[in-house]
Design an enzyme around this catalytic site. Structure first.
Site, mmCIF file in Angstrom:
data_model
loop_
_atom_site.group_PDB
_atom_site.id
_atom_site.type_symbol
_atom_site.label_atom_id
_atom_site.label_comp_id
_atom_site.label_asym_id
_atom_site.label_seq_id
_atom_site.Cartn_x
_atom_site.Cartn_y
_atom_site.Cartn_z
ATOM 1 N N GLY A 48 0.818 -1.206 0.000
ATOM 2 C CA GLY A 48 0.000 0.000 0.000
ATOM 3 C C GLY A 48 0.847 1.248 0.000
ATOM 4 N N ALA A 49 1.930 1.221 -0.777
ATOM 5 C CA ALA A 49 2.956 2.266 -0.664
ATOM 6 C C ALA A 49 2.874 3.336 -1.750
ATOM 7 C CB ALA A 49 4.345 1.629 -0.694
ATOM 8 N N ARG A 54 0.723 5.779 -1.862
ATOM 9 C CA ARG A 54 0.230 7.067 -1.354
ATOM 10 C C ARG A 54 0.112 7.018 0.162
ATOM 11 N NH1 ARG A 54 -5.869 7.095 -0.975
ATOM 12 N NH2 ARG A 54 -6.530 4.941 -1.256
ATOM 13 N N VAL A 99 -2.994 -7.926 -2.414
ATOM 14 C CA VAL A 99 -2.477 -8.677 -1.261
ATOM 15 C C VAL A 99 -3.474 -9.692 -0.718
ATOM 16 C CG1 VAL A 99 -0.832 -6.881 -0.583
ATOM 17 C CG2 VAL A 99 -3.142 -6.893 0.422
ATOM 18 N N ASN A 121 1.060 -2.492 5.218
ATOM 19 C CA ASN A 121 0.280 -1.263 5.361
ATOM 20 C C ASN A 121 -0.991 -1.274 4.513
ATOM 21 O OD1 ASN A 121 -0.103 1.795 5.765
ATOM 22 N ND2 ASN A 121 0.147 1.610 3.541
ATOM 23 N N TYR A 130 -13.860 -3.016 9.452
ATOM 24 C CA TYR A 130 -12.514 -2.451 9.580
ATOM 25 C C TYR A 130 -11.931 -2.724 10.963
ATOM 26 C CZ TYR A 130 -8.762 1.045 9.212
ATOM 27 O OH TYR A 130 -7.537 1.681 9.184
ATOM 28 N N LYS A 153 -8.600 -4.928 11.925
ATOM 29 C CA LYS A 153 -7.449 -4.334 12.607
ATOM 30 C C LYS A 153 -7.220 -4.963 13.980
ATOM 31 C CE LYS A 153 -6.198 -1.524 9.353
ATOM 32 N NZ LYS A 153 -4.910 -1.710 8.647
#
Length: 244
Positions: free
Chosen positions: A11-12, A14, A64, A90, A155, A159
């Site tokens: 997730g790199a 932004r 992913v 991330n 969510y 997490k």
């Protein structure tokens, strides 16, 4: 400090992921920028950190949530860079909604990306870390996974799962010299939080430090954990005091 090491950051393209990639590059790490959709932004991150820090960076498209795609991506990173030393999970999505009206897909897809995605990447990097006799894993969780958040059952569940995953992985791999920790951001000023509207004012009142976090705040915590030799299984809250 990380000169010559290789870091995968998912997730790199932004936001928080881009800030983490830049921070680790500033410490000398070569970066595999993993992205889901926006190739132009991912390439932009690579170009920026290569120009500024003189490291090697390459972009890799990967969903992913797909086990085999993660395997192929990790194998390709290893082929391109020679090894992997650091993994930062991330990548994440939100599909918020009240529980009573949430569609099944909204739950399943968030769990698949946020939680299973982290498992997939850890699973495929573990063999490399074991052969290296060491490695650093940092998973991005959220204070929503610690205290819950209305309208985010999917969510928050994903997490919270990241925290359990982190602690189990830490126990399992500690004897191999591999650490696994989590960072739990609070509300961070990114594209995902820019449209809070009137709720933003109330939100600020709930943050003891009186401001939203920045992607750089989170990146600093990740940088600390990937250089910490004697911390594992920890969840580091970076939330301005919301969940104290």
């Amino acid at each position: 400090m990380l000169k010559g090491q290789v870091a995968i950051v998912t997730g790199a393209s932004r936001g928080i992921g881009a800030a983490i990639a830049e921070k680790l590059a500033s410490m000398g790490a070569n970066i595999a920028v993993v992205y889901a959709g926006n190739e132009a932004k991912a390439q932009g991150v690579c170009e920026k950190i290569t120009a500024q820090y003189g490291v090697t960076a390459k972009a890799y498209k990967c969903d992913v949530s797909e086990f085999e795609e993660c395997k192929e991506t990790v194998n390709q990173v290893k082929a391109d860079f020679g090894t992997v030393n650091i993994l930062v999970n991330n990548a994440g999505i939100t599909k918020d909604g009240l529980l009573a009206m949430m569609k099944e897909d909204a739950f399943d897809s968030v769990i698949a990306t946020n939680l299973k995605g982290a498992f997939n990447m850890i699973r495929h990097c573990t063999g490399i870390f074991i052969r290296n006799k060491g490695g650093r894993i940092v998973n991005i969780s959220s204070v929503s996974g610690m205290i819950g958040n209305a309208g985010q059952t999917n969510y928050s569940a994903s997490k919270a799962g990241i925290i359990g995953l982190t602690k189990s992985v830490a126990r399992e791999l500690a004897s191999r010299g591999i650490t696994c920790n989590a960072v739990a951001p609070g509300f961070v000023a990114t594209d995902m939080t820019k449209d809070l509207g009137p709720a933003g004012e109330e939100l600020m009142k709930s943050i003891p430090l009186g401001r939203l976090g920045t992607p750089e705040d989170i990146a600093g915590a990740v940088a600390f954990l990937v250089t910490a030799d004697y911390i594992t299984g920890e969840v580091l809250k970076v939330d301005g005091g919301i969940a104290m």
